[in-house]
Design a protein around this motif. Structure first.
Motif, short mmCIF file in Angstrom:
data_model
loop_
_atom_site.label_atom_id
_atom_site.label_comp_id
_atom_site.label_asym_id
_atom_site.label_seq_id
_atom_site.Cartn_x
_atom_site.Cartn_y
_atom_site.Cartn_z
N LEU A 56 61.79 36.09 44.44
CA LEU A 56 62.37 36.94 45.64
C LEU A 56 63.35 37.75 44.60
N THR A 57 63.71 38.81 45.40
CA THR A 57 64.16 39.94 44.42
C THR A 57 65.00 40.70 45.46
N ARG A 58 65.88 41.49 45.00
CA ARG A 58 66.94 42.29 46.24
C ARG A 58 66.59 43.67 45.71
N ASP A 59 65.76 44.14 44.60
CA ASP A 59 65.25 45.20 44.21
C ASP A 59 63.88 45.48 44.68
N ILE A 60 64.13 46.68 45.62
CA ILE A 60 62.92 47.20 46.41
C ILE A 60 61.77 47.68 45.35
N LYS A 61 62.30 48.16 44.16
CA LYS A 61 61.07 48.74 43.20
C LYS A 61 60.33 47.74 42.55
N HIS A 62 60.67 46.23 42.85
CA HIS A 62 59.81 45.29 42.36
C HIS A 62 59.21 44.39 43.54
N ALA A 63 59.19 44.94 45.00
CA ALA A 63 58.78 44.35 46.00
C ALA A 63 57.22 44.34 45.92
N VAL A 64 56.55 43.54 46.59
CA VAL A 64 55.30 43.52 46.98
C VAL A 64 55.16 44.13 48.27
#
Length: 318
Positions: A56-64
């Motif tokens: 899980l990440t807060r950074d949308i740049k790393h989102a699926v």
């Protein structure tokens, strides 16, 4: 709740991405998948994005981002590869699966006679709502909801996300099986959105007591009258009163000598009173207890318990 049970929601090729996330199953609330948008996860009321490696990440740049193939495969898997068999549920916009989890659906609506929903196609938005059964959450408030062994007509007031359905479910369980304040009663539940009992193939996935009868996926107004006629409940429970038709049906239930247990959206007694269809109900004092839920320090709590005159119960302590 087991991680393995939640993994079965997804087809095989999608499961590796979800193994780590589902380790947090006890704190997981929602998983949202939208076409060509990042996959979001609601964990203890905080939004996260799913990353490629399954973290899980807060950074949308790393989102699926959800693809059309994944959404179609997930939807087919949820329907057990027989969409036709789930046509009635799809028309209502959700499917309840084993474990009581509910999958919300959105897409292109197909109308019949220009007003009735016949089907939903091109389903491109899915909301997986994880069912959490919290037994015992109503234990401390039970003494305030009885008078000489009889259940009082009770209205639960709560904004979204403050546990009103969880509280309602546990009250149904306690009223049905019996408790130190009263013997077990026959309870009828109109489970319009399959959230209270979480029925799957007609079988409740949640513990709603030994004397409880369910009218599943049925509109509240019709369901209340059907249960009164067919099952003769001592108590009738419904979630989310929403219009004057619900109130009229409730009037009929109470005239039949049946007790009511209901919920409604609202921040306070005052806000509920301002709803036009509720004003007469409160002035007539049809409900003998009002239970107001809210949040403190990001936790769902009981804000107050009030009598039929809307006075705070004198011996109530949070």
């Amino acid at each position: 709740m087991k991680k393995e049970d939640l993994l079965h929601i997804f087809p095989d090729f999608m499961r590796p991405k979800w193994v780590n996330v589902l380790e947090k199953a006890d704190r997981l609330q929602e998983i949202r998948l939208r076409i060509h948008q990042p996959v979001t996860v609601l964990l203890e009321n905080e939004e996260w994005f799913l990353a490629e490696e399954g973290t899980l990440t807060r950074d949308i740049k790393h989102a699926v981002f959800s693809t059309e193939r994944e959404l179609e495969a997930l939807f087919a898997h949820i329907c057990q590869y027989s969409v036709y068999a789930f046509a009635d549920e799809i028309r209502q916009g959700f499917i309840t699966i084993q474990g009581g989890h509910r999958i919300g659906l959105s897409g292109q609506v197909i109308l019949e006679n220009q007003k009735e929903i016949r089907n939903i196609k091109y389903i491109r938005y899915l909301n997986i709502r994880i069912a959490h059964e919290v037994k015992g959450v109503s234990d401390k408030i039970l003494p305030f909801l009885y008078s000489e062994g009889d259940v009082l007509n009770t209205l639960l007031i709560s904004p979204p996300g403050c546990g009103k359905t969880t509280m309602l479910r546990d009250l149904v369980r306690n009223f049905s099986k019996g408790n130190p304040y009263g013997a077990g009663k026959n309870v009828g539940v109109v489970d319009e959105r399959s959230e209270i009992a979480g029925s799957f193939l007609g079988i409740p996935q949640n513990d709603i007591g030994i004397r409880t009868d369910i009218m599943d996926a049925c509109p509240k107004q019709e369901g209340m009258m059907m249960l009164i006629r067919s099952m003769a409940p001592d108590i009738l429970a419904v979630d989310e009163l929403g219009n004057s038709g619900d109130i009229e049906a409730m009037h009929q239930v109470i005239r039949c000598g049946c007790k009511m247990l209901a919920t409604i959206h609202g921040l306070s007694l005052e806000e509920v009173y301002r709803k036009r269809y509720m004003r007469e109900v409160m002035e007539e004092q049809l409900f003998e207890r009002y239970l107001v839920l809210g949040k403190k320090n990001n936790k769902c709590v009981v804000m107050g318990i009030y009598d039929k005159e809307r006075n705070l119960c004198s011996n109530w302590q949070e």
